[in-house]
Design an enzyme around this catalytic site. Structure first.
Site, PDB file in Angstrom:
ATOM      1  N   GLU A  76       1.679   3.657   2.985  1.00 40.72           N
ATOM      2  CA  GLU A  76       2.222   3.064   4.215  1.00 40.72           C
ATOM      3  C   GLU A  76       3.741   3.074   4.146  1.00 40.72           C
ATOM      4  O   GLU A  76       4.417   2.054   4.057  1.00 40.72           O
ATOM      5  CB  GLU A  76       1.632   1.669   4.401  1.00 40.72           C
ATOM      6  CG  GLU A  76       0.125   1.720   4.605  1.00 40.72           C
ATOM      7  CD  GLU A  76      -0.565   0.368   4.631  1.00 40.72           C
ATOM      8  OE1 GLU A  76       0.141  -0.662   4.740  1.00 40.72           O
ATOM      9  OE2 GLU A  76      -1.807   0.334   4.539  1.00 40.72           O
TER      10      GLU A  76
ATOM     11  N   HIS B 201       2.726  -3.836   6.895  1.00 40.88           N
ATOM     12  CA  HIS B 201       1.766  -2.756   6.677  1.00 40.88           C
ATOM     13  C   HIS B 201       1.883  -1.748   7.820  1.00 40.88           C
ATOM     14  O   HIS B 201       2.673  -1.904   8.739  1.00 40.88           O
ATOM     15  CB  HIS B 201       0.337  -3.310   6.636  1.00 40.88           C
ATOM     16  CG  HIS B 201      -0.008  -4.073   5.404  1.00 40.88           C
ATOM     17  ND1 HIS B 201      -0.840  -3.596   4.418  1.00 40.88           N
ATOM     18  CD2 HIS B 201       0.382  -5.316   4.984  1.00 40.88           C
ATOM     19  CE1 HIS B 201      -0.965  -4.490   3.457  1.00 40.88           C
ATOM     20  NE2 HIS B 201      -0.230  -5.554   3.768  1.00 40.88           N
TER      21      HIS B 201
ATOM     22  N   HIS C 131       0.862  -1.176   0.000  1.00 40.77           N
ATOM     23  CA  HIS C 131       0.000   0.000   0.000  1.00 40.77           C
ATOM     24  C   HIS C 131       0.897   1.224   0.000  1.00 40.77           C
ATOM     25  O   HIS C 131       1.711   1.423   0.907  1.00 40.77           O
ATOM     26  CB  HIS C 131      -0.931   0.005   1.206  1.00 40.77           C
ATOM     27  CG  HIS C 131      -2.026  -1.009   1.115  1.00 40.77           C
ATOM     28  ND1 HIS C 131      -2.591  -1.614   2.220  1.00 40.77           N
ATOM     29  CD2 HIS C 131      -2.682  -1.524   0.031  1.00 40.77           C
ATOM     30  CE1 HIS C 131      -3.534  -2.459   1.830  1.00 40.77           C
ATOM     31  NE2 HIS C 131      -3.608  -2.423   0.501  1.00 40.77           N
TER      32      HIS C 131
ATOM     33  N   GLU D 117       1.234  -4.791  11.283  1.00 43.04           N
ATOM     34  CA  GLU D 117       0.714  -3.431  11.134  1.00 43.04           C
ATOM     35  C   GLU D 117       1.540  -2.555  12.071  1.00 43.04           C
ATOM     36  O   GLU D 117       1.367  -2.606  13.292  1.00 43.04           O
ATOM     37  CB  GLU D 117      -0.770  -3.377  11.510  1.00 43.04           C
ATOM     38  CG  GLU D 117      -1.692  -3.966  10.469  1.00 43.04           C
ATOM     39  CD  GLU D 117      -2.165  -2.922   9.464  1.00 43.04           C
ATOM     40  OE1 GLU D 117      -1.817  -1.742   9.646  1.00 43.04           O
ATOM     41  OE2 GLU D 117      -2.878  -3.304   8.522  1.00 43.04           O
TER      42      GLU D 117
END
EC number: 3.4.17.18
Length: 419
Positions: free
Chosen positions: A170, A298, A167, A372
């Protein structure tokens, strides 16, 4: 992305020109659907996994968890759908405040990432080898670095793959991948633990697998970034909804090209997805998948996640049995104990489909995780980079160590990993 008002004006001009020339106008009948622009919103009341899944099924991308609900990136039609579900949605949040585009400790651009990998490969030729896994839609190299003691030889050793920046916005994720490369190469020969890992594993790191999106997101003079998530074909495809396993199965992605979670026209329709998938397929040697551990980095929710995302069931007959789930969960909790993140099955956050982790485990039984990272936003200040990546250094090494036999975490190495 085309501004919808500009698009309407352009269509009106074209229609007027056609009428003046005596050509029947078809603007009203054949005009493409307007492209909607995404913004960030706070959704109050979506606290449980089931409620978050309701929000995600509108196509909105859930960015952050909050005590009172979630923060999302959504287009207007998705905002309207969320409100129809009965949730309260805030006015659009302001864009991030302007920051200097460069500093002494700033984020790596695409070019700088390539230079960093080249420099590491040149400085450590005995244990590193740069490779190009393929090309992005706009022709940029999707690069990686192999790290192992006999790096030019394909040895019979457990393999691990780390990818980052799938992404675009990110941005901290590429820094974590580069830091991991630095951990392994900088500690080799002086740190026994790291030396043993490099000697006994074949490790592949791809720090920027969505280079087109990253370049576009980072090209901004007025703010930290454009908040761009997807690749750069048309309105963009969410690469982490574009993998073939359970693609589009379960309401965990969108069919709208404007959506932040648009899953593409078909499985692996995005060139970048195909590159990643082909690399994983290339590690099937003699009919056996050599990759034993996979990590997709992420941000920004501070989580350690594992499969599955497409179902809320912890076990799935033929796909995830009790030992598989227990080993994933035990390792995930151990890793989270080192970086302070929350460990959970991916669907405990909300339902997703067509994701990397579901594909690598579901198709190849590669133990798979998502980190994350933290930082509080997609663009934490450059001064926070070092402290944020340090949080997961220990977790990165522990995950690498488990590549030899993940079932060791539950004391069943003799059953699953005996020579």
């Amino acid at each position: 992305m085309v501004n919808s008002s500009r698009q309407r004006c352009l269509l009106a001009v074209l229609a007027a020109g056609a009428l003046a020339a005596g050509v029947p106008s078809t603007a009203g009948a054949s005009a493409p659907a307007p492209v909607e622009t995404s913004g960030q919103y706070i959704v109050t009341g979506a606290r449980s996994a089931e409620q978050r899944t309701q929000v995600a099924r509108t196509g909105a991308a859930i960015d952050l968890l909050r005590a009172d609900g979630v923060q999302v990136s959504a287009i207007p039609s998705e905002v309207a759908a969320i409100r129809r579900l009965g949730f309260t949605v805030s006015a659009p949040l302001p864009k991030p405040a302007p920051q200097p585009t460069r500093s002494a400790t700033s984020y790596h651009t695409f070019a700088e990432t390539q230079q960093e990998v080249d420099a590491v490969a040149a400085a450590h030729p005995q244990i590193t080898r740069k490779f190009v896994a393929g090309k992005s839609a706009q022709g940029r190299d999707i690069i990686g670095l192999k790290i192992s003691d006999n790096v030019a030889t394909d040895e019979n050793e457990p393999e691990m793959l780390v990818i980052a920046n799938i992404h675009a916005r990110e941005r901290l994720t590429a820094e974590q991948a580069l830091d991991y490369i630095g951990q392994l190469t900088g500690g080799y020969g002086t740190d026994k633990r790291i030396t043993d890992l490099v000697n006994e594993r074949e490790i592949y790191v791809m720090p920027m697998v969505n280079p087109d999106g990253q370049v576009y997101d980072m090209t901004s003079d007025t703010q930290p970034g454009r908040m761009w998530r997807k690749n750069r074909v048309g309105s963009g495809t969410d690469l982490n909804r574009n993998f073939a396993y359970k693609w589009g199965c379960c309401g965990g992605s969108s069919t709208s090209p404007s959506s932040e979670t648009y899953r593409g026209t078909g499985p692996e329709s995005a060139p970048e997805t195909k590159v990643i998938a082909n690399f994983v397929r290339s590690r099937v040697v003699g009919g056996k998948q050599q990759l034993k551990m996979f990590l997709d980095v992420h941000s920004v929710a501070q989580l350690v996640l594992w499969p599955f995302g497409y179902t809320m069931n912890n076990t799935v007959p033929g796909s995830m049995d009790a030992d598989d789930e227990a080993a994933h969960r035990t390792i995930g909790r151990e890793l989270a104990g080192t970086n302070g993140f929350t460990p959970e099955q991916s669907s405990d956050l909300y339902i997703t489909d067509g994701t990397t982790d579901d594909w690598t485990w579901g198709e190849y039984r590669i133990f798979s995780y998502t980190f994350e990272l933290g930082g509080g936003s997609f663009y934490p200040p450059p001064s926070a980079i070092d402290s944020e990546v340090r949080r997961s250094r220990e977790a990165m090494l522990r995950l690498t160590a488990y590549a030899d036999c993940p079932y060791r975490a539950i004391g069943k190495e003799d059953k699953y990993c005996a020579a």
